[in-house]
Design an enzyme around this catalytic site. Structure first.
Site, PDB file in Angstrom:
ATOM      1  N   PHE A   1      13.645   4.317  11.337  1.00  9.98           N
ATOM      2  CA  PHE A   1      12.238   3.944  11.187  1.00  9.98           C
ATOM      3  C   PHE A   1      11.467   5.165  10.704  1.00  9.98           C
ATOM      4  O   PHE A   1      11.215   6.084  11.469  1.00  9.98           O
ATOM      5  CB  PHE A   1      11.693   3.453  12.529  1.00  9.98           C
ATOM      6  CG  PHE A   1      10.415   2.668  12.383  1.00  9.98           C
ATOM      7  CD1 PHE A   1       9.424   3.030  11.482  1.00  9.98           C
ATOM      8  CD2 PHE A   1      10.214   1.530  13.157  1.00  9.98           C
ATOM      9  CE1 PHE A   1       8.270   2.295  11.338  1.00  9.98           C
ATOM     10  CE2 PHE A   1       9.055   0.788  13.028  1.00  9.98           C
ATOM     11  CZ  PHE A   1       8.081   1.170  12.122  1.00  9.98           C
ATOM     12  N   VAL A   2      11.143   5.173   9.417  1.00 10.12           N
ATOM     13  CA  VAL A   2      10.484   6.358   8.866  1.00 10.12           C
ATOM     14  C   VAL A   2       9.011   6.095   8.562  1.00 10.12           C
ATOM     15  O   VAL A   2       8.615   4.988   8.233  1.00 10.12           O
ATOM     16  CB  VAL A   2      11.191   6.881   7.594  1.00 10.12           C
ATOM     17  CG1 VAL A   2      12.528   7.483   7.931  1.00 10.12           C
ATOM     18  CG2 VAL A   2      11.339   5.793   6.545  1.00 10.12           C
TER      19      VAL A   2
ATOM     20  N   LYS B   1      17.175   3.397   1.433  1.00  5.95           N
ATOM     21  CA  LYS B   1      18.056   3.350   2.604  1.00  5.95           C
ATOM     22  C   LYS B   1      19.298   2.560   2.219  1.00  5.95           C
ATOM     23  O   LYS B   1      19.308   1.329   2.354  1.00  5.95           O
ATOM     24  CB  LYS B   1      17.365   2.622   3.757  1.00  5.95           C
ATOM     25  CG  LYS B   1      16.216   3.358   4.404  1.00  5.95           C
ATOM     26  CD  LYS B   1      15.684   2.475   5.536  1.00  5.95           C
ATOM     27  CE  LYS B   1      14.543   3.099   6.274  1.00  5.95           C
ATOM     28  NZ  LYS B   1      13.974   2.153   7.252  1.00  5.95           N
TER      29      LYS B   1
ATOM     30  N   LYS C   1       0.805  -1.191   0.000  1.00  2.00           N
ATOM     31  CA  LYS C   1       0.000   0.000   0.000  1.00  2.00           C
ATOM     32  C   LYS C   1       0.851   1.258   0.000  1.00  2.00           C
ATOM     33  O   LYS C   1       0.372   2.363  -0.268  1.00  2.00           O
ATOM     34  CB  LYS C   1      -0.860   0.027   1.286  1.00  2.00           C
ATOM     35  CG  LYS C   1      -1.722  -1.167   1.488  1.00  2.00           C
ATOM     36  CD  LYS C   1      -2.315  -1.151   2.918  1.00  2.00           C
ATOM     37  CE  LYS C   1      -2.992  -2.451   3.236  1.00  2.00           C
ATOM     38  NZ  LYS C   1      -3.251  -2.606   4.669  1.00  2.00           N
ATOM     39  N   GLY C   2       2.115   1.090   0.367  1.00  2.35           N
ATOM     40  CA  GLY C   2       2.980   2.258   0.599  1.00  2.35           C
ATOM     41  C   GLY C   2       3.080   3.223  -0.570  1.00  2.35           C
ATOM     42  O   GLY C   2       3.280   4.419  -0.383  1.00  2.35           O
TER      43      GLY C   2
ATOM     44  N   GLU D   1       7.693   2.791  -6.385  1.00  2.06           N
ATOM     45  CA  GLU D   1       7.761   2.329  -4.991  1.00  2.06           C
ATOM     46  C   GLU D   1       7.976   3.509  -4.052  1.00  2.06           C
ATOM     47  O   GLU D   1       8.587   4.514  -4.428  1.00  2.06           O
ATOM     48  CB  GLU D   1       8.932   1.357  -4.828  1.00  2.06           C
ATOM     49  CG  GLU D   1       8.538  -0.107  -4.804  1.00  2.06           C
ATOM     50  CD  GLU D   1       7.815  -0.526  -3.523  1.00  2.06           C
ATOM     51  OE1 GLU D   1       7.172   0.309  -2.869  1.00  2.06           O
ATOM     52  OE2 GLU D   1       7.900  -1.706  -3.174  1.00  2.06           O
ATOM     53  N   ASP D   2       7.490   3.374  -2.841  1.00  2.00           N
ATOM     54  CA  ASP D   2       7.767   4.403  -1.841  1.00  2.00           C
ATOM     55  C   ASP D   2       9.184   4.269  -1.301  1.00  2.00           C
ATOM     56  O   ASP D   2       9.878   5.263  -1.139  1.00  2.00           O
ATOM     57  CB  ASP D   2       6.737   4.343  -0.696  1.00  2.00           C
ATOM     58  CG  ASP D   2       6.571   2.950  -0.131  1.00  2.00           C
ATOM     59  OD1 ASP D   2       6.828   1.960  -0.857  1.00  2.00           O
ATOM     60  OD2 ASP D   2       6.176   2.819   1.043  1.00  2.00           O
TER      61      ASP D   2
ATOM     62  N   ASP E   1      14.189  -0.764   1.050  1.00  2.00           N
ATOM     63  CA  ASP E   1      14.801  -0.992   2.359  1.00  2.00           C
ATOM     64  C   ASP E   1      15.900  -2.037   2.153  1.00  2.00           C
ATOM     65  O   ASP E   1      17.020  -1.702   1.780  1.00  2.00           O
ATOM     66  CB  ASP E   1      13.675  -1.478   3.288  1.00  2.00           C
ATOM     67  CG  ASP E   1      13.918  -1.129   4.738  1.00  2.00           C
ATOM     68  OD1 ASP E   1      15.032  -1.404   5.209  1.00  2.00           O
ATOM     69  OD2 ASP E   1      13.013  -0.590   5.388  1.00  2.00           O
TER      70      ASP E   1
ATOM     71  N   ARG F   1       0.256   6.847   7.398  1.00  2.00           N
ATOM     72  CA  ARG F   1       0.419   6.872   5.937  1.00  2.00           C
ATOM     73  C   ARG F   1       0.004   8.220   5.357  1.00  2.00           C
ATOM     74  O   ARG F   1       0.528   8.653   4.333  1.00  2.00           O
ATOM     75  CB  ARG F   1      -0.419   5.770   5.283  1.00  2.00           C
ATOM     76  CG  ARG F   1       0.076   4.350   5.549  1.00  2.00           C
ATOM     77  CD  ARG F   1      -0.579   3.389   4.578  1.00  2.00           C
ATOM     78  NE  ARG F   1      -0.514   1.999   5.002  1.00  2.00           N
ATOM     79  CZ  ARG F   1       0.475   1.164   4.733  1.00  2.00           C
ATOM     80  NH1 ARG F   1       1.529   1.583   4.070  1.00  2.00           N
ATOM     81  NH2 ARG F   1       0.446  -0.094   5.150  1.00  2.00           N
TER      82      ARG F   1
HETATM   83  C1  PRP Z   1       7.381  -1.706   2.161  1.00  2.00           C
HETATM   84  C2  PRP Z   1       7.606  -0.856   0.930  1.00  2.00           C
HETATM   85  C3  PRP Z   1       8.246  -1.801  -0.038  1.00  2.00           C
HETATM   86  C4  PRP Z   1       9.002  -2.757   0.858  1.00  2.00           C
HETATM   87  C5  PRP Z   1      10.443  -2.407   0.852  1.00  2.00           C
HETATM   88  O1  PRP Z   1       6.183  -2.379   2.029  1.00  2.00           O
HETATM   89  O2  PRP Z   1       6.418  -0.309   0.431  1.00  2.00           O
HETATM   90  O3  PRP Z   1       7.296  -2.486  -0.820  1.00  2.00           O
HETATM   91  O4  PRP Z   1       8.474  -2.612   2.182  1.00  2.00           O
HETATM   92  O5  PRP Z   1      11.164  -3.240   1.711  1.00  2.00           O
HETATM   93  P1  PRP Z   1      12.358  -4.179   1.227  1.00  2.00           P
HETATM   94  O6  PRP Z   1      13.248  -3.362   0.347  1.00  2.00           O
HETATM   95  O7  PRP Z   1      13.046  -4.551   2.526  1.00  2.00           O
HETATM   96  O8  PRP Z   1      11.809  -5.375   0.540  1.00  2.00           O
HETATM   97  P2  PRP Z   1       5.508  -3.186   3.222  1.00  2.00           P
HETATM   98  O9  PRP Z   1       5.856  -4.647   3.088  1.00  2.00           O
HETATM   99  O10 PRP Z   1       5.843  -2.542   4.544  1.00  2.00           O
HETATM  100  O11 PRP Z   1       3.960  -3.057   2.909  1.00  2.00           O
HETATM  101  P3  PRP Z   1       3.083  -1.718   2.741  1.00  2.00           P
HETATM  102  O12 PRP Z   1       3.563  -1.041   1.491  1.00  2.00           O
HETATM  103  O13 PRP Z   1       1.695  -2.235   2.609  1.00  2.00           O
HETATM  104  O14 PRP Z   1       3.282  -0.867   3.975  1.00  2.00           O
END
Ligand code: PRP
Length: 183
Positions: A156-157, A135, A47-48, A103-104, A107, A169
């Site tokens: 933690f953002v 990051k 959803k991000g 993508e948002d 990580d 969000r």
């Molecule tokens: C977050 C973000 C990416 C992913 C990145 O999604 O939107 O899709 O994590 O992390 P990574 O590089 O370690 O794989 P999340 O799984 O938290 O779901 P969300 O978007 O629904 O919050």
């Protein structure tokens, strides 16, 4: 005062709403030039990416289709397994399409590296990535990312699509969550 005044729940604002919008305009201009004459499909990862997709798509100077994917990591109970499960698949056939994943945040990079491989196996003409945030210190795998908004520290953002336990969000800036909120 903003309805989302959370100043007691954050330590630092890393990227402001204004900085985000300016960066989106820059990247939209680059994307428009790079994909001139090509049939571009934007794919958002729920959803991000909802906020960045909404603003980025509207910063582009032409109409563009959007599709959405929902995935989650599973296997070890943590996000670090690298095993990704599709919760909602695309509605679009990727064959011969030029795909830009929006993508948002990157990580560990595990989600995107899995998605890139998955999309390439569907016969897309090209697959590139635009991530608003990255990051570098959290990377576990390298992700070839053509467009990056901001590199940020491994904190933690929250905000602009990013959540803690589904909250924050709709915060307009990207900020570091205060440890007292989650400890
Ligand atoms: C977050 C973000 C990416 C992913 C990145 O999604 O939107 O899709 O994590 O992390 P990574 O590089 O370690 O794989 P999340 O799984 O938290 O779901 P969300 O978007 O629904 O919050």
């Amino acid at each position: 005062m903003r309805a989302t005044d959370i100043s007691d729940q954050i330590t630092t604002t890393l990227v402001t709403e204004e900085q985000i919008q300016e960066k989106l305009r820059e990247i939209a201009a680059q994307v428009a030039a790079d994909y001139e004459g090509k049939d571009l499909l934007l794919v958002g990862v729920l959803k991000g990416a909802v906020m960045v997709m909404a603003d980025f798509a509207r910063a582009l100077p032409y109409v563009v289709p959007m599709d959405w994917m929902a995935v989650s990591s599973y296997g070890s109970g943590t996000k670090s397994s690298g095993v990704v499960q599709i919760r909602k698949d695309l509605d679009t056939d990727l064959h011969d399409r030029h795909v830009l994943i929006v993508e948002d945040i990157i990580d560990s990079g595990l989600t995107l590296s899995w998605l890139l491989e998955n999309f390439e196996s569907r016969g897309a003409a090209s697959v590139e990535v635009f991530a608003l945030l990255r990051k570098p210190d959290a990377a576990k795998v390298h992700v070839d990312c053509r467009y990056i908004g901001f590199d940020i520290p491994n904190e933690f953002v929250i905000g602009y699509g990013l959540d803690y336990d589904e909250r924050y969000r709709n915060v307009r800036d990207v900020a570091v969550l205060a440890p007292h909120v989650y400890s």
